[in-house]
Design a protein around this motif. Structure first.
Motif, PDB file in Angstrom:
ATOM      1  N   TRP A  71      15.757  49.342 -32.257  1.00  0.00           N
ATOM      2  CA  TRP A  71      17.065  48.946 -32.773  1.00  0.00           C
ATOM      3  C   TRP A  71      16.904  47.734 -33.678  1.00  0.00           C
ATOM      4  O   TRP A  71      16.257  46.757 -33.334  1.00  0.00           O
ATOM      5  CB  TRP A  71      17.998  48.599 -31.621  1.00  0.00           C
ATOM      6  CG  TRP A  71      19.414  48.408 -32.056  1.00  0.00           C
ATOM      7  CD1 TRP A  71      20.032  47.227 -32.374  1.00  0.00           C
ATOM      8  CD2 TRP A  71      20.389  49.425 -32.237  1.00  0.00           C
ATOM      9  NE1 TRP A  71      21.325  47.443 -32.735  1.00  0.00           N
ATOM     10  CE2 TRP A  71      21.575  48.797 -32.662  1.00  0.00           C
ATOM     11  CE3 TRP A  71      20.378  50.810 -32.091  1.00  0.00           C
ATOM     12  CZ2 TRP A  71      22.738  49.496 -32.933  1.00  0.00           C
ATOM     13  CZ3 TRP A  71      21.541  51.509 -32.349  1.00  0.00           C
ATOM     14  CH2 TRP A  71      22.705  50.859 -32.769  1.00  0.00           C
ATOM     15  N   HIS A 119      21.884  47.292 -38.051  1.00  0.00           N
ATOM     16  CA  HIS A 119      22.758  48.211 -37.333  1.00  0.00           C
ATOM     17  C   HIS A 119      23.919  47.538 -36.607  1.00  0.00           C
ATOM     18  O   HIS A 119      24.858  48.227 -36.195  1.00  0.00           O
ATOM     19  CB  HIS A 119      21.943  49.020 -36.309  1.00  0.00           C
ATOM     20  CG  HIS A 119      20.864  49.818 -36.930  1.00  0.00           C
ATOM     21  ND1 HIS A 119      19.624  49.973 -36.342  1.00  0.00           N
ATOM     22  CD2 HIS A 119      20.804  50.504 -38.098  1.00  0.00           C
ATOM     23  CE1 HIS A 119      18.868  50.720 -37.113  1.00  0.00           C
ATOM     24  NE2 HIS A 119      19.552  51.053 -38.187  1.00  0.00           N
ATOM     25  N   ASN A 169      25.318  53.241 -40.859  1.00  0.00           N
ATOM     26  CA  ASN A 169      23.970  53.674 -41.243  1.00  0.00           C
ATOM     27  C   ASN A 169      22.970  53.595 -40.089  1.00  0.00           C
ATOM     28  O   ASN A 169      21.776  53.830 -40.285  1.00  0.00           O
ATOM     29  CB  ASN A 169      23.459  52.883 -42.450  1.00  0.00           C
ATOM     30  CG  ASN A 169      23.135  51.437 -42.123  1.00  0.00           C
ATOM     31  OD1 ASN A 169      23.391  50.956 -41.018  1.00  0.00           O
ATOM     32  ND2 ASN A 169      22.592  50.727 -43.085  1.00  0.00           N
ATOM     33  N   ASP A 219      20.732  54.832 -37.300  1.00  0.00           N
ATOM     34  CA  ASP A 219      20.128  56.164 -37.195  1.00  0.00           C
ATOM     35  C   ASP A 219      20.132  56.719 -35.774  1.00  0.00           C
ATOM     36  O   ASP A 219      19.596  57.795 -35.526  1.00  0.00           O
ATOM     37  CB  ASP A 219      18.711  56.154 -37.766  1.00  0.00           C
ATOM     38  CG  ASP A 219      17.846  55.048 -37.191  1.00  0.00           C
ATOM     39  OD1 ASP A 219      18.326  54.301 -36.328  1.00  0.00           O
ATOM     40  OD2 ASP A 219      16.688  54.932 -37.624  1.00  0.00           O
ATOM     41  N   ALA A 220      20.738  55.998 -34.849  1.00  0.00           N
ATOM     42  CA  ALA A 220      20.841  56.462 -33.460  1.00  0.00           C
ATOM     43  C   ALA A 220      22.051  55.785 -32.831  1.00  0.00           C
ATOM     44  O   ALA A 220      22.484  54.729 -33.290  1.00  0.00           O
ATOM     45  CB  ALA A 220      19.571  56.110 -32.692  1.00  0.00           C
TER      46      ALA A 220
END
Length: 86
Positions: free
Chosen positions: A24, A29, A71, A73-74
């Motif tokens: 992360w 994020h 954006n 990604d998880a």
């Protein structure tokens, strides 16, 4: 911003949050846990990185989670548990 324990009838005493996010990037994020432990000090920012455990008193620590970027990604994954008392 909020406290987990909302009043004298709320049995939550201790909050535990365990993060499961691998790789992360909090700067990219978002999703930080922000703890307001003292009005005279800067808040504490905790990145939701894998294998991080955070414990705090449910009625003493005001907190919030910063927004997760579109954006990312998880998904931001966490397990929250409250220790209850009388």
């Amino acid at each position: 911003r909020h406290y987990d324990r909302t009043g004298p009838d709320d049995p939550r005493r201790l909050t535990a949050v365990y993060y499961l996010n691998e790789h992360w990037d909090a700067k990219a994020h978002g999703g930080d846990l922000v703890l307001y432990t003292n009005p005279n000090k800067s808040p504490v920012h905790i990145s939701p990185e894998r294998d991080t455990l955070v414990l705090f008193w449910s009625d003493e620590v005001e907190h919030e989670v910063t927004a997760v970027s579109s954006n990312a990604d998880a998904p931001r994954l966490a397990i929250s548990v409250w220790c209850l008392g009388p």
